[in-house]
Design a protein around this motif. Structure first.
Motif, short mmCIF file in Angstrom:
data_model
loop_
_atom_site.label_atom_id
_atom_site.label_comp_id
_atom_site.label_asym_id
_atom_site.label_seq_id
_atom_site.Cartn_x
_atom_site.Cartn_y
_atom_site.Cartn_z
N LYS A 1 12.56 -44.89 -38.10
CA LYS A 1 11.97 -44.04 -39.13
C LYS A 1 11.75 -44.83 -40.42
O LYS A 1 12.63 -45.53 -40.90
CB LYS A 1 12.88 -42.84 -39.41
CG LYS A 1 12.25 -41.81 -40.34
CD LYS A 1 11.04 -41.16 -39.70
CE LYS A 1 10.44 -40.10 -40.62
NZ LYS A 1 9.19 -39.55 -40.08
N ARG B 1 -0.49 -35.25 -45.16
CA ARG B 1 0.77 -35.35 -45.89
C ARG B 1 0.92 -34.20 -46.90
O ARG B 1 -0.07 -33.72 -47.44
CB ARG B 1 0.81 -36.64 -46.69
CG ARG B 1 1.17 -37.87 -45.91
CD ARG B 1 1.18 -39.10 -46.81
NE ARG B 1 1.95 -40.15 -46.19
CZ ARG B 1 3.23 -40.38 -46.44
NH1 ARG B 1 3.87 -39.65 -47.32
NH2 ARG B 1 3.87 -41.35 -45.81
N ASP C 1 0.87 -44.55 -43.05
CA ASP C 1 1.05 -43.65 -41.92
C ASP C 1 0.56 -44.22 -40.60
O ASP C 1 0.75 -43.60 -39.54
CB ASP C 1 0.34 -42.32 -42.19
CG ASP C 1 0.90 -41.60 -43.39
OD1 ASP C 1 2.13 -41.60 -43.55
OD2 ASP C 1 0.11 -41.05 -44.18
N GLU D 1 3.56 -44.88 -37.75
CA GLU D 1 4.06 -43.75 -36.97
C GLU D 1 2.96 -43.15 -36.09
O GLU D 1 3.21 -42.74 -34.95
CB GLU D 1 4.63 -42.68 -37.91
CG GLU D 1 5.44 -41.61 -37.23
CD GLU D 1 6.84 -42.06 -36.86
OE1 GLU D 1 7.38 -41.51 -35.89
OE2 GLU D 1 7.37 -42.97 -37.52
N GLN E 1 4.33 -41.42 -41.59
CA GLN E 1 4.35 -40.09 -40.98
C GLN E 1 3.37 -40.05 -39.81
O GLN E 1 2.34 -40.72 -39.83
CB GLN E 1 3.99 -39.02 -42.00
CG GLN E 1 5.00 -38.87 -43.12
CD GLN E 1 4.66 -37.74 -44.08
OE1 GLN E 1 3.81 -36.90 -43.81
NE2 GLN E 1 5.35 -37.72 -45.21
#
Length: 512
Positions: free
Chosen positions: A404, A422, A389, A392, A408
């Motif tokens: 993408k 998450r 993560d 992002e 996240q």
């Protein structure tokens, strides 16, 4: 008291200029430092509850930032985790993202999105110092020339690395793609299949060893230590094992000093406590747990020193530090070094089950925290977060759109402004995958022995589905798959939506 018009005008101008100054400072790009350890377990740090070893420098960061109790690497082994960290992509999506030999080609594609590439676009200087283990070159590596592929091709302006691991050949430093201190009259040759004529090995020449091998590590001998693979030449380029940590620390410190006036990203990848454990003599015996414990204390020292450098150079307050490990702990991972015999009451995996190579929790749940002095409020977070993560989240931090991936945006979680992590996560161990969703972990049936004998670690293999409520049963003592059939079925469906239905096509476990 009366204020003259001139004074009031001056006061208004002062407030205006102050506002401009504040706005300007608020737009200053923060430095970003990843501190990444190797094989460090959830229970190896005093900030995570152990009382058998003290890690005050690491604790100071963890207790001064957001310390995560549900922080994960993507994988239970090193190369895949490092791939996920830098690319934001689950490593099981890349069939080559497995433990690499020291002579493997570059794993990350030159056109692939990475954190350093992204940050370069935002004006950052970028560097990697320490362990790489993501491959070098585009084919057969010629160590005697400028390497044609490496960290500099995937976003790093500066790289000072070891090719793979300390227990693999070649045992050399590589500075921006060129071997350091190489004598052209003594060229390096590396082979992972067969030995070179006349070169001693750990298997054939035990009388030359200062460290005895247990399994696998019986190839070429360097500094009295048998390694994985075979090497010939390059004697002048070989590192000193006991000085490895100090050497990389000095390079990281120098980088900070040179680039303190501009935003920088530093990926500082320590080797400790990976084998062979060779702490500097000033740390030997300090832990009372043998070389593994001493190596953890050495790592704690290095962390303290790099933080001190950030402070001394006046950039600590504007630096986001992220700390974690590439996978969980292992004791005997190829050498006899008293890691087990001198363990005492210490539990490297804390309350967790399993360890390195394992789909059970201790394989991928690792120490993980963020620190930003004056910006992050100290706290403990139960949010589910993963190293994947960071792509992002950092993109959000520097205000940039990225392609993408599996990453996240958890920036607010990493900064301690939210506890909503998450909803689910796929973890991996030697091509086998499992599924974390909420408080539950589902492990599909997999063939193979439940215990990896060489390292004496439960790896999560079973002929039946496994389902654990990690909130109530962090030690994974009770398999609820049979009593929670409806939940199990739903989780399998959600897992297959992401993973696909070919997850049972797995390969033999690799030890190394």
């Amino acid at each position: 008291m009366k204020f003259t018009p001139i004074f009031l005008s001056f006061l208004a101008l002062s407030f205006s200029l102050n506002g401009i100054s504040q706005n300007k400072n608020s737009n200053v790009k923060p430095n970003i430092v990843f501190i990444y350890l190797d094989d460090l377990g959830y229970g190896d740090l005093s900030c995570y509850g152990t009382t058998s070893i003290k890690t005050p420098n690491i604790d100071a960061l963890a207790n001064g930032g957001v310390r995560f109790t549900n922080g994960y690497a993507t994988s239970a082994t090193c190369t895949p985790s490092r791939y996920g960290l830098l690319t934001g992509v689950y490593p099981w999506r890349n069939k080559d993202a497995k433990i690499l030999p020291g002579s493997a080609p570059l794993l990350i594609g030159k056109d692939q999105q990475t954190i350093p590439k992204m940050l370069k676009e935002k004006g950052y200087q970028t560097a990697v110092v320490g362990k790489w283990h993501l491959g070098l070159g585009t084919g057969i590596v010629d160590w005697n020339k400028q390497l044609d592929a490496g960290p500099n091709d995937v976003g790093f302006d500066y790289s000072y690395i070891m090719a793979a691991t300390q227990d693999r050949v070649p045992t050399i430093y590589i500075d921006n793609g060129k071997v350091v201190n190489l004598d052209s009259k003594d060229p390096i040759s590396v082979n992972y299949d067969k030995n070179f004529p006349g070169q001693p090995t750990g298997k054939e020449n035990p009388e030359l060893l200062t460290m005895k091998w247990h399994h696998g590590h019986n190839g070429s001998i360097v500094n009295g230590i048998p390694r994985i693979g075979f090497v010939s030449g390059g004697a002048s380029a070989n590192w000193s094992d006991v000085d490895l940590a100090d050497h990389f620390l000095a390079k990281a410190q120098t980088y900070v000093k040179i680039h303190k006036a501009e935003p920088f990203f530093l990926y500082y990848a320590l080797n400790q406590p990976h084998v062979p454990r060779t702490p500097n003599p000033r740390f030997v015996g300090r832990s009372g747990m043998g070389p593994r414990g001493d190596a953890i204390l050495e790592a704690d020292y290095c962390v303290g020193e790099i933080v001190k450098t950030l402070k001394d150079e006046g950039v600590l307050d504007n630096t986001l530090i992220m700390f974690s490990s590439d996978n969980g702990p292992v004791l005997n991972d190829g050498y006899y070094d008293d890691a087990l015999e001198k363990l005492g009451n210490h539990k490297p995996n804390g309350p967790l089950r399993g360890g390195k190579y394992s789909l059970l929790e201790a394989g991928t749940r690792v120490p993980f925290f963020t620190y930003w002095k004056g910006t992050i409020t100290p706290q403990v977070s139960d949010a589910l977060v993963c190293q994947v993560d960071l792509m992002e989240s950092i993109a959000k931090l520097v205000v940039m759109d990225v392609k993408k991936t599996d990453s996240q945006d958890l920036l607010n979680v990493f900064l301690g402004k939210s506890n909503k992590g998450r909803k689910n996560l796929i973890i991996e161990a030697n091509t086998k995958t499992a599924f974390r969703q909420g408080d539950w972990l589902m492990i599909p049936p997999y063939p193979g022995d439940p215990i990896l004998a060489e390292v004496n670690i439960e790896v999560g293999n079973s002929k039946d589905f496994q389902l654990y409520n990690l909130k109530k049963d962090i030690g994974q003592k009770q398999n609820l798959a049979k009593s929670q059939q409806k939940l199990l079925s739903a989780m399998v469906k959600d897992f297959e939506k992401i993973r696909g239905n070919d997850y049972k096509n797995v390969e033999k476990i690799e030890l190394k």
